[in-house]
Design a protein around this motif. Structure first.
Motif, PDB file in Angstrom:
ATOM      1  N   PRO A 184       0.806  -1.229   0.000  1.00  0.00           N
ATOM      2  CA  PRO A 184       0.000   0.000   0.000  1.00  0.00           C
ATOM      3  C   PRO A 184       0.832   1.269   0.000  1.00  0.00           C
ATOM      4  O   PRO A 184       0.439   2.276  -0.608  1.00  0.00           O
ATOM      5  N   GLY A 185       2.001   1.255   0.655  1.00  0.00           N
ATOM      6  CA  GLY A 185       2.845   2.449   0.719  1.00  0.00           C
ATOM      7  C   GLY A 185       3.446   2.805  -0.627  1.00  0.00           C
ATOM      8  O   GLY A 185       3.361   3.964  -1.071  1.00  0.00           O
ATOM      9  N   ARG A 186       4.042   1.835  -1.286  1.00  0.00           N
ATOM     10  CA  ARG A 186       4.647   2.102  -2.599  1.00  0.00           C
ATOM     11  C   ARG A 186       3.572   2.485  -3.619  1.00  0.00           C
ATOM     12  O   ARG A 186       3.771   3.387  -4.442  1.00  0.00           O
ATOM     13  N   THR A 187       2.440   1.792  -3.570  1.00  0.00           N
ATOM     14  CA  THR A 187       1.355   2.138  -4.480  1.00  0.00           C
ATOM     15  C   THR A 187       0.898   3.566  -4.244  1.00  0.00           C
ATOM     16  O   THR A 187       0.705   4.337  -5.197  1.00  0.00           O
ATOM     17  N   ALA A 188       0.716   3.950  -2.987  1.00  0.00           N
ATOM     18  CA  ALA A 188       0.254   5.308  -2.672  1.00  0.00           C
ATOM     19  C   ALA A 188       1.267   6.350  -3.140  1.00  0.00           C
ATOM     20  O   ALA A 188       0.875   7.401  -3.672  1.00  0.00           O
ATOM     21  N   PHE A 189       2.552   6.075  -2.964  1.00  0.00           N
ATOM     22  CA  PHE A 189       3.576   7.042  -3.375  1.00  0.00           C
ATOM     23  C   PHE A 189       3.528   7.265  -4.883  1.00  0.00           C
ATOM     24  O   PHE A 189       3.503   8.410  -5.352  1.00  0.00           O
ATOM     25  N   PHE A 190       3.512   6.192  -5.661  1.00  0.00           N
ATOM     26  CA  PHE A 190       3.507   6.353  -7.119  1.00  0.00           C
ATOM     27  C   PHE A 190       2.179   6.936  -7.608  1.00  0.00           C
ATOM     28  O   PHE A 190       2.160   7.730  -8.559  1.00  0.00           O
ATOM     29  N   ASN A 191       1.069   6.567  -6.968  1.00  0.00           N
ATOM     30  CA  ASN A 191      -0.197   7.192  -7.331  1.00  0.00           C
ATOM     31  C   ASN A 191      -0.177   8.681  -6.993  1.00  0.00           C
ATOM     32  O   ASN A 191      -0.703   9.505  -7.759  1.00  0.00           O
ATOM     33  N   ALA A 192       0.424   9.031  -5.863  1.00  0.00           N
ATOM     34  CA  ALA A 192       0.536  10.439  -5.480  1.00  0.00           C
ATOM     35  C   ALA A 192       1.383  11.203  -6.490  1.00  0.00           C
ATOM     36  O   ALA A 192       1.061  12.336  -6.867  1.00  0.00           O
ATOM     37  N   LEU A 193       2.464  10.582  -6.925  1.00  0.00           N
ATOM     38  CA  LEU A 193       3.323  11.206  -7.927  1.00  0.00           C
ATOM     39  C   LEU A 193       2.566  11.380  -9.236  1.00  0.00           C
ATOM     40  O   LEU A 193       2.592  12.459  -9.850  1.00  0.00           O
ATOM     41  N   SER A 194       1.849  10.352  -9.648  1.00  0.00           N
ATOM     42  CA  SER A 194       1.100  10.423 -10.903  1.00  0.00           C
ATOM     43  C   SER A 194       0.020  11.498 -10.845  1.00  0.00           C
ATOM     44  O   SER A 194      -0.258  12.160 -11.854  1.00  0.00           O
ATOM     45  N   SER A 195      -0.555  11.710  -9.677  1.00  0.00           N
ATOM     46  CA  SER A 195      -1.628  12.705  -9.557  1.00  0.00           C
ATOM     47  C   SER A 195      -1.138  14.116  -9.858  1.00  0.00           C
ATOM     48  O   SER A 195      -1.927  14.993 -10.210  1.00  0.00           O
ATOM     49  N   THR A 196       0.171  14.348  -9.739  1.00  0.00           N
ATOM     50  CA  THR A 196       0.724  15.687  -9.988  1.00  0.00           C
ATOM     51  C   THR A 196       1.100  15.899 -11.450  1.00  0.00           C
ATOM     52  O   THR A 196       1.290  17.048 -11.872  1.00  0.00           O
ATOM     53  N   PHE A 197       1.223  14.833 -12.227  1.00  0.00           N
ATOM     54  CA  PHE A 197       1.812  14.966 -13.559  1.00  0.00           C
ATOM     55  C   PHE A 197       0.942  15.707 -14.580  1.00  0.00           C
ATOM     56  O   PHE A 197       1.455  16.558 -15.307  1.00  0.00           O
ATOM     57  N   PRO A 198      -0.349  15.425 -14.686  1.00  0.00           N
ATOM     58  CA  PRO A 198      -1.104  16.134 -15.737  1.00  0.00           C
ATOM     59  C   PRO A 198      -1.037  17.653 -15.608  1.00  0.00           C
ATOM     60  O   PRO A 198      -0.713  18.350 -16.582  1.00  0.00           O
ATOM     61  N   VAL A 199      -1.288  18.193 -14.419  1.00  0.00           N
ATOM     62  CA  VAL A 199      -1.232  19.651 -14.261  1.00  0.00           C
ATOM     63  C   VAL A 199       0.213  20.149 -14.290  1.00  0.00           C
ATOM     64  O   VAL A 199       0.503  21.228 -14.823  1.00  0.00           O
ATOM     65  N   GLY A 200       1.135  19.362 -13.748  1.00  0.00           N
ATOM     66  CA  GLY A 200       2.538  19.772 -13.729  1.00  0.00           C
ATOM     67  C   GLY A 200       3.139  19.824 -15.116  1.00  0.00           C
ATOM     68  O   GLY A 200       3.844  20.788 -15.465  1.00  0.00           O
ATOM     69  N   GLU A 201       2.855  18.824 -15.937  1.00  0.00           N
ATOM     70  CA  GLU A 201       3.464  18.791 -17.264  1.00  0.00           C
ATOM     71  C   GLU A 201       2.864  19.840 -18.195  1.00  0.00           C
ATOM     72  O   GLU A 201       3.556  20.366 -19.072  1.00  0.00           O
ATOM     73  N   LYS A 202       1.601  20.195 -17.991  1.00  0.00           N
ATOM     74  CA  LYS A 202       1.025  21.312 -18.743  1.00  0.00           C
ATOM     75  C   LYS A 202       1.747  22.619 -18.373  1.00  0.00           C
ATOM     76  O   LYS A 202       1.994  23.465 -19.243  1.00  0.00           O
ATOM     77  N   PHE A 203       2.079  22.763 -17.100  1.00  0.00           N
ATOM     78  CA  PHE A 203       2.839  23.936 -16.664  1.00  0.00           C
ATOM     79  C   PHE A 203       4.214  23.965 -17.322  1.00  0.00           C
ATOM     80  O   PHE A 203       4.672  25.009 -17.798  1.00  0.00           O
ATOM     81  N   PHE A 204       4.889  22.818 -17.375  1.00  0.00           N
ATOM     82  CA  PHE A 204       6.211  22.748 -18.006  1.00  0.00           C
ATOM     83  C   PHE A 204       6.133  23.167 -19.465  1.00  0.00           C
ATOM     84  O   PHE A 204       6.972  23.940 -19.952  1.00  0.00           O
ATOM     85  N   MET A 205       5.134  22.630 -20.174  1.00  0.00           N
ATOM     86  CA  MET A 205       5.000  22.944 -21.599  1.00  0.00           C
ATOM     87  C   MET A 205       4.772  24.444 -21.809  1.00  0.00           C
ATOM     88  O   MET A 205       5.374  25.053 -22.699  1.00  0.00           O
ATOM     89  N   THR A 206       3.930  25.036 -20.989  1.00  0.00           N
ATOM     90  CA  THR A 206       3.649  26.471 -21.114  1.00  0.00           C
ATOM     91  C   THR A 206       4.893  27.302 -20.821  1.00  0.00           C
ATOM     92  O   THR A 206       5.196  28.271 -21.536  1.00  0.00           O
ATOM     93  N   ALA A 207       5.640  26.920 -19.775  1.00  0.00           N
ATOM     94  CA  ALA A 207       6.820  27.689 -19.380  1.00  0.00           C
ATOM     95  C   ALA A 207       7.883  27.681 -20.475  1.00  0.00           C
ATOM     96  O   ALA A 207       8.520  28.704 -20.755  1.00  0.00           O
TER      97      ALA A 207
END
Length: 284
Positions: free
Chosen positions: A34-57
């Motif tokens: 559960p810990g490793r799954t939660a960490f990678f899911n938490a990381l994945s939850s940031t990517f869509p909005v984060g990568e759109k920010f990277f592309m814009t910047a």
């Protein structure tokens, strides 16, 4: 061989690969942990909005860039758009497995909204810092199979594909920064990117671990035993987050460049074990 600049023969490939279509994701897809799954899911939850920010910047400086860098910016934007699509789908699978991902996505969105209020140059500096994080994590994932050991095969494929491309384009934002800030004194360029790295390190840890805690709470596993096991995995010898912190310190050295660590051979070896189907996409 280490480089103080991006290699002239660097290839940033455009791959329209899809993962996990037609497959249900296990709730604890990372080896039943559960810990490793939660960490990678938490990381994945940031990517869509984060990568759109990277592309814009980065896109903000595209038209002023020299032709070779402009081409790399276009390749960077393509790869990041594919990452966004695949993590949107990955997060959808996590929802279908029973997780409420919305609070994690909202937390990431609030942080990105804060970053968007900064001037374009500082948005680019933040992008450079966060791209260094993803490249560091990517190197760890590809260098040591233990990071994804036990994970479901299709999830492993997705994370390894993402890691390959993060390494391929790891210097695009940084080279854009060097071009955009070329008229600034060196000490000021160093100060700005170091400040951005410090801020990014604090915010990245807060968002990812707050998201992890929220996901663990949904499983009734937000307790010291789960966290002790997870932190050993992340910060023990060879741990991905331990390497990330070390990499953040190295980033602040005067004269730093992402390709001082040339890991193209690592990417080539990883690609040998991640060949796509004949049509270039994972099965739909």
């Amino acid at each position: 061989m280490a480089c103080s600049r991006t290699p002239d023969d660097l290839a940033i490939r455009k791959r329209n690969w899809k993962f996990g279509r037609g497959e249900a994701q296990r709730r604890w897809w990372h080896g039943g942990d559960p810990g490793r799954t939660a960490f990678f899911n938490a990381l994945s939850s940031t990517f869509p909005v984060g990568e759109k920010f990277f592309m814009t910047a980065v896109r903000h400086y595209r038209d002023d860039a020299p032709p070779a860098l402009r081409e790399q910016i276009d390749d960077f934007i393509y790869q990041e758009s594919m990452h966004t699509r695949e993590h949107v789908f990955f997060n959808k699978q996590a929802r279908e497995a029973g997780f409420d991902i919305a609070p994690a996505e909202d937390r990431a969105a609030r942080t990105i909204a804060w970053a968007r209020r900064r001037p374009p140059m500082m948005q680019l500096a933040a992008t450079c810092a966060l791209e260094h994080f993803t490249a560091t994590l990517a190197n760890a994932v590809l260098s040591d199979p233990a990071h994804l050991e036990g994970a479901d095969p299709e999830a492993q494929r997705m994370w390894r594909w993402h890691a390959i491309e993060e390494i391929e384009h790891k210097a695009v934002a940084y080279d854009t920064w060097l071009h955009a800030s070329r008229h600034l004194p060196r000490w000021r360029r160093w100060l700005r990117r170091s400040f951005a790295m410090g801020a990014a390190t604090v915010r990245f840890h807060y968002v990812v671990f707050a998201n992890t805690a929220g996901l663990l709470a949904q499983d009734g596993r937000n307790d010291w035993r789960t966290w002790a096991r997870l932190l050993r995995y992340l910060y023990g010898r060879g741990g991905a987050m331990r390497l990330l912190v070390s990499g953040a310190v190295g980033y602040m050295r005067p004269g730093f460049h992402p390709w001082q660590h040339d890991d193209r051979a690592l990417v080539a070896r990883a690609l040998e074990t991640l060949a796509p189907p004949a049509d270039g996409k994972a099965p739909a």
